[in-house]
Structures are given as C-alpha cells and as structure tokens.
Design an enzyme around this catalytic site. Structure first.
Site: not given
Ligand code: MRU
Length: 348
Positions: A238, A248
């Site tokens: 993230d 992440n």
């Molecule tokens: O809360 P989310 O579902 O948005 O979290 C997503 C993640 O942590 C993913 O692993 C990250 O965004 C990478 S996506 C290519």
C-alpha cells in the site's frame, strides 16, 4: 490480460465499479457518476487495493471537474483542489490514492486551457493512469516470474490481484506471468481476517482464472511453512518508504517474520506509484483504523460478546530487512533498497 472480469470499466460519462463487498456471491457493478460516488466506493471498500483505489480516484477527479460550472480558472482550480483533498482523505494508507489525485491536479494546472477543455483532457489523463497501471502490472509480471521456480507453492496474503488494480494484478500478476510461461505453480491464500480479502477475493479471482489455489486461515501459515509446504511468499503493498519498509494488509508482517524464520523468500510486488519518497521509514506511515464491527462480526453475525474492546488496524509495516526483493515495473530491487528506490523514482 487473461482475467475473466473487470475491476473498473471507464465509460464516456461514468465508470463501472465492481462491488467487491458482494464477492464471491454476486457480481454487481456500481455506476460511479460523481466525485462523491468515487469517495463513497473507496471509503466503503466497494473498490479496494492501492492501485485500484488510485485509478478510481483519478476518474473521481475528472467526475468532480465535470460538475464545476464556471469559466474562471482560479475558481475552477480552487473547487477541483478541494474535491481532490476530499478524495485523498477517503483512505489514509495507500500511497497510490494521493499519487493519482496529485497527478490529476498537476495535469489540470499545467497549460493555459479553459475549464471545459481541461475537464475533457482530465478524462484522457485518467484513462492514461488506468492503462499505465495495467501495463505496469504486466511488466512486473515479466520481471517477477523469473523469481518463481517451476513446481513451487507460493503463499499470498490479502488480495493483490486484478481486483486490486486496473487489471492483471501486482503479486498475483507475477503468478499469472509465471503460470503463462508454462511453470506449474500452486498458491496458498491466507483468508486475511477481518475483511477476508483472501477468502472472498483472492480465492475467487484465482479459481475463476484456473489456478491451483488452496485457502488457509491466517494462523495456519506458520505450520504450512514448518512442514515445507511453502517455497516463497509474495504480497502487494500500500505504501513503501524510501528505505524499503512496506505497509500492506495487516498480517503481512507476521507472514514476513515466519518466512524469515523458515528461510523462505518474501517478495513484494508494487508499481512505482506505491513508493512514497517523502517518508524515510515505515514509522511515518499512517495506519488506517477501521470500524470495530469488521472484527466483531462475520457476514453480519456477531462472533464476540457485546461491549468487548476491539482494535482494527487495517495495515501493518514490514521492515525492509525481511523483504527479499521488491518487484517493480522497471525491474527487481534487492537490498539495500535506498539507492534502488531513488533510481526507480528518478531522484538524484
Ligand atoms: O484494505 P485493502 O483491501 O484496500 O488492502 C489491500 C492490500 O493491502 C493490498 O495487498 C495492497 O493494496 C496491494 S494491492 C495490489
């Protein structure tokens, strides 16, 4: 691109967003027509995953611009800036969100065109961001596939697939490319409590696309590694700090520590839009806290006593020292990361 669905689909005057909250039970597309719709689909996680959030926000800026009824450039920029700020506030951890909004705002401010023409151009810029994301994922796939050996079983956490991006995926894109190159691979997917991105989304996405995928609960990963059933881990990100610390989905840190303890490579796949050059380490990353009810319920049903105290951080930070390599659209970075990240981002 070889996925059997699309995460978001730009149309002439709106964008269709796959409502990921309803998966795997139902495929329903939300018609995103205003910048407020864009805020809502991001905030309430109809769309999620850092790159997908970024692309959605880029179209959100364009939709916001369409609603501004003025020919005065100063007033137009002031209103557009406020909308951009609002969109950025929808979720704090994913860097791709502010990256995409700021790119749209800088693009709008460049040049001398009037508001109507800028709005038309903003649509094309959002489309560029959309296509660049897919292209970046396919390039990451190409670079990352070389790290995955034929016959390997790979553990992934959360969903870093086509659903989390404009298409193809980051971590799952690497696994798609490895499979497409003829390698036989198996994937273990952590269910990823509390929002269940692994069970609901990764398991669904990989099953749709014909992968050999096995679902486990998060607390099983260590035992699978101990038995020699996992050859590598791969996740998305993230936000990545300039020293290589990786934010992440919560639980990623535990997977990285387990991988380290079992001598298993731990790979991160992320486009350059996920790297935040403004922060020196993961300590500066803002971790989103989400509503208690995500922990207290499963599919709307209470699983804990009323009145119990809850914590629900949506992300954690894995220190760079536990990351074997970071796969980007420009190549694979190995530790120490500082120099490689600077080069990736074109920072002198
Ligand atoms: O809360 P989310 O579902 O948005 O979290 C997503 C993640 O942590 C993913 O692993 C990250 O965004 C990478 S996506 C290519």
């Amino acid at each position: 691109m070889n996925t059997s669905f699309y995460t978001l689909l730009p149309k002439r005057d709106h964008v269709l967003i796959l409502d990921q909250r309803l998966l795997p039970g139902k495929m329903h597309y939300i018609k995103m027509k205003t910048y407020r719709d864009a805020y809502a689909v991001i905030k309430h996680m109809a769309v999620r995953g850092a790159p997908a959030i970024g692309v959605t926000a880029a179209f959100g800026v364009w939709l916001g611009a369409r609603s501004i009824k003025t020919n005065d450039r100063t007033r137009y920029f002031s209103m557009l800036g406020k909308m951009g700020e609002h969109l950025i506030n929808a979720r704090p951890t994913a860097h791709n969100l502010s990256w995409a909004v700021n790119r749209m705002l800088s693009f709008a401010r460049a040049g001398q065109a009037g508001p109507a023409e800028i709005t038309r151009r903003l649509y094309r810029e959002a489309l560029r961001i959309y296509h660049e994301d897919i292209d970046a994922n396919m390039k990451m796939g190409g670079f990352g596939a070389g790290l995955i050996k034929n016959g390997w079983t790979v553990l992934t956490h959360c969903n870093a697939g086509a659903l989390a991006t404009a298409g193809y995926g980051t971590a799952l894109g690497v696994l798609r490319s490895a499979k497409n190159s003829g390698k036989k691979i198996r994937i273990f997917a952590d269910e990823t409590r509390p929002f269940l991105q692994g069970a609901r989304l990764t398991a669904w996405e990989l099953q749709q696309d014909g992968f050999d995928v096995t679902l486990i609960t998060d607390n099983m990963a260590g035992w699978m590694m101990k038995q020699g059933l996992i050859n590598a881990c791969i996740v998305g990100a993230d936000r990545i700090a300039s020293n290589g610390d990786v934010a992440n989905k919560v639980g990623t840190y535990s997977v990285a520590i387990l991988a380290h303890a079992h001598n298993i490579p731990f790979y991160v796949a992320a486009p350059s839009s996920t790297f935040d050059p403004a922060i020196t380490s993961g300590r500066e990353i803002v971790i989103e806290e989400r509503p208690d009810k995500e922990v207290l319920t499963i599919a709307g049903r209470a699983i804990a006593p009323d009145g119990i105290k809850v914590r629900n951080p949506a992300f954690d930070v894995t220190p760079a020292k536990y990351v074997t390599a970071i796969i980007t659209e420009k190549g694979v970075l190995f530790p120490p990361y500082k120099k490689g990240i600077k080069k990736l981002l074109g920072i002198p």
